[in-house]
Design a protein around this motif. Structure first.
Motif, short mmCIF file in Angstrom:
data_model
loop_
_atom_site.label_atom_id
_atom_site.label_comp_id
_atom_site.label_asym_id
_atom_site.label_seq_id
_atom_site.Cartn_x
_atom_site.Cartn_y
_atom_site.Cartn_z
N UNK A 136 18.74 100.15 107.55
CA UNK A 136 18.48 98.84 106.76
C UNK A 136 16.99 98.57 107.11
N UNK A 137 16.67 97.39 106.72
CA UNK A 137 15.42 96.77 106.76
C UNK A 137 15.53 95.56 107.62
N UNK A 138 14.82 95.32 108.76
CA UNK A 138 14.69 94.39 109.76
C UNK A 138 13.48 93.84 109.58
N UNK A 139 13.09 92.98 108.70
CA UNK A 139 11.84 92.53 108.37
C UNK A 139 11.36 91.35 109.48
N UNK A 140 10.35 91.54 110.29
CA UNK A 140 10.24 90.45 111.09
C UNK A 140 8.82 89.66 110.73
N UNK A 141 8.52 88.49 111.35
CA UNK A 141 7.45 87.82 110.98
C UNK A 141 6.25 88.10 111.98
N UNK A 142 5.12 88.49 112.01
CA UNK A 142 4.28 89.00 112.75
C UNK A 142 3.43 87.90 113.46
N UNK A 143 3.45 87.83 114.79
CA UNK A 143 4.18 88.91 115.82
C UNK A 143 5.57 88.48 116.04
N UNK A 147 7.20 84.69 117.04
CA UNK A 147 7.98 84.18 115.84
C UNK A 147 9.41 84.77 115.86
N UNK A 148 10.48 83.82 115.70
CA UNK A 148 11.98 84.71 116.19
C UNK A 148 12.55 85.04 114.62
N UNK A 149 12.02 84.40 113.55
CA UNK A 149 12.65 84.60 112.13
C UNK A 149 12.63 86.35 111.86
N UNK A 150 13.64 86.69 111.53
CA UNK A 150 13.75 88.39 111.09
C UNK A 150 14.79 88.21 109.87
N UNK A 151 14.31 89.10 108.84
CA UNK A 151 15.16 89.24 107.75
C UNK A 151 15.88 90.75 107.73
N UNK A 152 17.13 90.56 107.51
CA UNK A 152 18.13 91.72 107.63
C UNK A 152 18.30 92.14 105.95
N UNK A 176 16.24 84.98 115.06
CA UNK A 176 16.92 84.22 114.40
C UNK A 176 16.97 85.19 113.14
N UNK A 177 18.07 85.66 112.92
CA UNK A 177 18.28 86.58 111.71
C UNK A 177 18.62 85.65 110.53
N UNK A 178 18.15 86.27 109.24
CA UNK A 178 19.00 85.68 107.91
C UNK A 178 19.45 87.03 107.42
N UNK A 179 20.21 86.86 106.50
CA UNK A 179 20.79 88.13 105.61
C UNK A 179 20.40 87.92 104.13
N UNK A 180 19.79 88.73 103.74
CA UNK A 180 19.59 89.16 102.06
C UNK A 180 21.02 89.26 101.74
N UNK A 181 21.13 89.08 100.58
CA UNK A 181 22.40 89.58 99.92
C UNK A 181 22.37 90.61 98.95
N UNK A 182 21.09 91.11 98.65
CA UNK A 182 20.50 91.94 97.86
C UNK A 182 19.29 92.40 97.88
N UNK A 186 9.42 92.47 98.65
CA UNK A 186 8.87 91.39 99.38
C UNK A 186 9.69 90.46 100.33
N UNK A 187 10.98 90.67 99.94
CA UNK A 187 12.21 89.99 100.70
C UNK A 187 11.96 88.40 100.62
N UNK A 188 12.24 87.82 101.51
CA UNK A 188 12.14 86.25 101.17
C UNK A 188 10.73 85.60 101.56
N UNK A 189 10.48 85.85 102.79
CA UNK A 189 9.35 84.99 103.47
C UNK A 189 8.13 85.48 102.85
N UNK A 190 7.79 86.86 102.52
CA UNK A 190 6.77 87.17 101.97
C UNK A 190 6.55 86.72 100.47
N UNK A 191 7.74 86.71 99.61
CA UNK A 191 7.86 85.93 98.49
C UNK A 191 7.29 84.57 98.34
N UNK A 192 7.71 83.89 99.13
CA UNK A 192 7.39 82.30 99.37
C UNK A 192 5.99 82.31 99.95
N UNK A 193 5.64 82.93 100.87
CA UNK A 193 4.26 82.87 101.63
C UNK A 193 3.30 83.33 100.48
#
Length: 309
Positions: A136-143, A147-152, A176-182, A186-193
């Motif tokens: 799976x992808x486990x996408x962190x925020x650098x560093x 920064x605890x957020x991570x996207x699964x 602090x994980x969040x789970x993408x449903x699909x 760019x996942x969520x954070x980078x699309x917003x950023x």
């Protein structure tokens, strides 16, 4: 004590090593550049751990945690007997496919195989080896060490058990994980950023304001709320009857401004150069490392405040 492998010892890879070592795992760190782990990555990890310790975010002695991080001579050596592999090599599909083929060939069949990719969908490179259900992808925020957020984000091959186990490992490691449903680019954070940055380039490029103004709008405006509550809750609290009332009153304006925003703004090299010149005058290139260290201290100070709350 379980063992985790971190493949790629750049900024993200060494930060992951800090996350897992701080959580009590032994960490094998590998990089394709010979000597990179001992020469740069482990000393960098030590500096991060010292910063965490100074800010009360480390419960053990720095050297005790550093001692859990070791250099591996090969991917095969790094991944033997591990519970998790966290890949952080460069953003290139072909490179990632090659690296994961080697990881999968040597890691235990029940090990979780995770990628730190920032934008590439996992389905592009996580399905060409045996048992892709463990990847799976486990996408962190650098560093991720700060920064605890991570996207699964799983692929269509990923087993639900893999997502559940990854969630548990990340939570236990203080993330602090969040789970993408699909999947989505760019996942969520980078699309917003990147959407915000693109509109900021439009506003600056068309002469509405300066880069410094944009930064002030965030740091002295939006971020003061967003540090504690996100945009959905901001809207919910900004109307006496909650989110529904907010949208009922301001929805037409939101749609109008959204349509007028230019997130695909075709900025010119000259506009980028002008923005760079303004930033470089305010923060000279030679001072970037010092300013980044200041940023890291600010992040930790904010985390401490949030923990107290």
């Amino acid at each position: 004590m379980s063992t985790v492998a971190c493949i790629g010892a750049g900024t993200v890879g060494r930060a992951w090593a800090v996350v897992f070592a701080r959580a009590g795992h032994n960490v094998r760190l590998y990089d394709a550049i010979e000597g990179e782990v001992t020469r740069t990555a482990i000393p960098g990890a030590r500096r991060t751990l010292e910063l965490l310790s100074e800010n009360g975010l480390l419960t053990e002695d720095v050297e005790t945690v550093v001692a859990r991080i070791s250099a591996a001579a090969s991917i095969a050596e790094a991944v033997t007997g591990v519970v998790l592999v966290q890949e952080s090599v460069r953003e290139d599909v072909d490179v990632k496919r090659e690296v994961f083929a080697e990881i999968a060939a040597h890691a235990p069949a029940d090990a979780i195989l995770a990628s730190s990719t920032s934008a590439i969908p996992g389905s592009d490179f996580l399905g060409h080896f045996a048992h892709p259900e463990r990847a799976l992808v486990v996408h962190p925020v650098n560093p991720p060490s700060l920064i605890p957020l991570v996207e699964l984000c799983g692929t269509h091959w990923t087993a639900p058990e893999t997502l559940s186990e990854a969630w548990g490992i990340m939570t236990d490691a203080g993330m602090r994980p969040i789970l993408l449903k699909k999947e989505i680019d760019g996942f969520i954070l980078n699309r917003l950023q990147f959407t915000l940055v693109a509109e900021a380039l439009h506003l600056v490029g068309e002469g509405y304001c300066t880069p410094e103004d944009i930064d002030a709008v965030l740091t002295d405006g939006l971020a003061l709320r967003w540090a504690s509550i996100g945009p959905f809750e901001v809207a919910h609290l900004n109307a006496p009857d909650g989110f529904q009332g907010f949208v009922d009153r301001l929805g037409p304006m939101m749609k109008r401004l959204g349509a007028a925003a230019q997130t695909d703004y075709d900025w010119t090299p000259e506009q980028v150069a002008a923005a760079h010149a303004e930033l470089a005058e305010r923060i000279p290139i030679a001072s970037i490392a010092d300013r980044a260290a200041w940023r890291d201290r600010q992040i930790l100070a904010l985390r401490q405040l949030k923990q107290k709350q």
